[in-house]
Write an enzyme that holds these catalytic residues in place. Structure first.
Site, PDB file in Angstrom:
ATOM      1  N   ARG A  86      28.495  48.416  39.704  1.00 25.72           N
ATOM      2  CA  ARG A  86      28.192  46.965  39.988  1.00 25.72           C
ATOM      3  C   ARG A  86      28.216  46.247  38.349  1.00 25.72           C
ATOM      4  NH1 ARG A  86      27.464  46.884  45.104  1.00 25.72           N
ATOM      5  NH2 ARG A  86      26.578  48.862  46.151  1.00 25.72           N
ATOM      6  N   ASP A  87      28.775  45.227  38.463  1.00 23.74           N
ATOM      7  CA  ASP A  87      28.883  44.605  37.388  1.00 23.74           C
ATOM      8  C   ASP A  87      27.523  43.968  36.866  1.00 23.74           C
ATOM      9  OD1 ASP A  87      31.163  42.351  35.971  1.00 23.74           O
ATOM     10  OD2 ASP A  87      29.233  41.710  35.566  1.00 23.74           O
ATOM     11  N   ASN A 116      41.392  40.807  34.401  1.00 24.54           N
ATOM     12  CA  ASN A 116      41.463  40.039  33.325  1.00 24.54           C
ATOM     13  C   ASN A 116      42.344  40.597  32.228  1.00 24.54           C
ATOM     14  OD1 ASN A 116      40.249  37.781  34.624  1.00 24.54           O
ATOM     15  ND2 ASN A 116      38.153  38.918  34.032  1.00 24.54           N
ATOM     16  N   VAL A 140      35.722  43.256  28.176  1.00 27.76           N
ATOM     17  CA  VAL A 140      35.565  44.577  27.784  1.00 27.76           C
ATOM     18  C   VAL A 140      36.911  45.188  27.669  1.00 27.76           C
ATOM     19  CG1 VAL A 140      34.480  46.894  28.469  1.00 27.76           C
ATOM     20  CG2 VAL A 140      33.170  44.763  28.927  1.00 27.76           C
ATOM     21  N   HIS A 170      40.167  47.567  33.634  1.00 29.23           N
ATOM     22  CA  HIS A 170      39.155  47.663  34.888  1.00 29.23           C
ATOM     23  C   HIS A 170      39.688  46.525  35.882  1.00 29.23           C
ATOM     24  CE1 HIS A 170      37.340  44.857  31.922  1.00 29.23           C
ATOM     25  NE2 HIS A 170      36.970  44.068  32.862  1.00 29.23           N
ATOM     26  N   MET A 171      39.245  46.545  37.216  1.00 28.08           N
ATOM     27  CA  MET A 171      39.456  45.596  38.113  1.00 28.08           C
ATOM     28  C   MET A 171      37.997  45.163  38.733  1.00 28.08           C
ATOM     29  SD  MET A 171      42.773  46.503  40.247  1.00 28.08           S
ATOM     30  CE  MET A 171      44.442  46.754  39.487  1.00 28.08           C
ATOM     31  N   HIS A 172      37.892  44.003  38.993  1.00 26.89           N
ATOM     32  CA  HIS A 172      36.617  43.287  39.526  1.00 26.89           C
ATOM     33  C   HIS A 172      36.923  43.379  41.232  1.00 26.89           C
ATOM     34  CE1 HIS A 172      35.110  41.299  35.870  1.00 26.89           C
ATOM     35  NE2 HIS A 172      36.368  41.702  35.295  1.00 26.89           N
TER      36      HIS A 172
HETATM   37  P1  DGP Z   1      36.244  41.157  31.763  1.00 22.86           P
HETATM   38  O1  DGP Z   1      36.596  42.284  30.708  1.00 22.86           O
HETATM   39  O2  DGP Z   1      36.206  39.499  31.301  1.00 22.86           O
HETATM   40  O3  DGP Z   1      37.340  41.309  32.985  1.00 22.86           O
HETATM   41  O4  DGP Z   1      34.709  41.425  32.480  1.00 22.86           O
HETATM   42  C1  DGP Z   1      34.046  42.634  32.041  1.00 22.86           C
HETATM   43  C2  DGP Z   1      32.752  42.661  32.960  1.00 22.86           C
HETATM   44  O5  DGP Z   1      32.052  43.664  32.630  1.00 22.86           O
HETATM   45  C3  DGP Z   1      31.810  41.291  32.849  1.00 22.86           C
HETATM   46  O6  DGP Z   1      31.946  40.690  34.395  1.00 22.86           O
HETATM   47  C4  DGP Z   1      30.669  41.803  32.655  1.00 22.86           C
HETATM   48  C5  DGP Z   1      30.731  43.309  32.810  1.00 22.86           C
HETATM   49  N1  DGP Z   1      29.812  44.062  31.884  1.00 22.86           N
HETATM   50  C6  DGP Z   1      29.760  44.031  30.480  1.00 22.86           C
HETATM   51  N2  DGP Z   1      28.933  44.658  29.832  1.00 22.86           N
HETATM   52  C7  DGP Z   1      28.508  45.571  31.072  1.00 22.86           C
HETATM   53  C8  DGP Z   1      27.662  46.757  30.871  1.00 22.86           C
HETATM   54  O7  DGP Z   1      26.967  47.198  29.948  1.00 22.86           O
HETATM   55  N3  DGP Z   1      27.599  47.235  32.379  1.00 22.86           N
HETATM   56  C9  DGP Z   1      28.191  46.749  33.477  1.00 22.86           C
HETATM   57  N4  DGP Z   1      27.698  47.425  34.676  1.00 22.86           N
HETATM   58  N5  DGP Z   1      28.772  45.418  33.529  1.00 22.86           N
HETATM   59  C10 DGP Z   1      28.919  45.006  32.373  1.00 22.86           C
END
Ligand code: DGP
Length: 134
Positions: free
Chosen positions: A49-50, A107, A116, A120-122
């Site tokens: 989970r995000d 992204n 990050v 990855h995919m959301h």
């Molecule tokens: P993006 O790189 O913009 O596609 O999104 C990265 C996502 O990762 C963002 O929605 C927040 C999430 N995220 C960042 N750090 C952590 C973490 O330490 N743990 C989790 N579960 N999610 C994280």
């Protein structure tokens, strides 16, 4: 990671062709150095989970291979890619998104606002998500 750290990370990673950063948060999660709320896992991919969910269901799916971008992921072998795609499908099923629908977001780089630098995919769902961009 909070939003400020995310922005810093993003500006450090403007070029999608830079080397993979082994200290990124998802690499730490894969090494067990950081906790995550795991949804499911297979040999080649992990879903969790995000930390800042944008919808009732907001799950991230990451490959276990150290790849930063979609292009790098495409260079992986068929088996590795299959693990990832199978896990995306599993998340959609176990989170009950199949009937109502969902959105898959990826992204990439500076313009895509990728925070990050581990591919990855959301997977988002659980409510009407609205238009793709505000
Ligand atoms: P993006 O790189 O913009 O596609 O999104 C990265 C996502 O990762 C963002 O929605 C927040 C999430 N995220 C960042 N750090 C952590 C973490 O330490 N743990 C989790 N579960 N999610 C994280």
């Amino acid at each position: 990671m909070n939003k400020e750290e995310g922005r810093e990370k993003m500006s450090e990673n403007e070029d999608t062709e830079d080397a993979y950063d082994v200290e990124n948060v998802f690499a730490k999660i894969l090494r067990g150095e950081l906790r995550c709320d795991k949804v499911c896992e297979n040999e080649g991919a992990l879903a969790f989970r995000d930390v800042s969910p944008r919808a009732p269901v907001h799950v991230l799916v990451i490959p276990k291979a150290s790849v930063k971008t979609w292009d790098a992921w495409l260079e992986l072998g068929l088996e590795e890619r299959e693990y990832f795609l199978t896990l995306v499908r599993e998340v959609i099923e176990v989170e009950g998104l199949k009937k109502g629908g969902y959105r898959v977001v990826m992204n990439a780089g500076r313009d895509g606002c990728q925070e990050v630098p581990h591919f990855h995919m959301h997977i988002l769902g659980g409510r009407v998500l609205g238009k793709i961009l505000p």
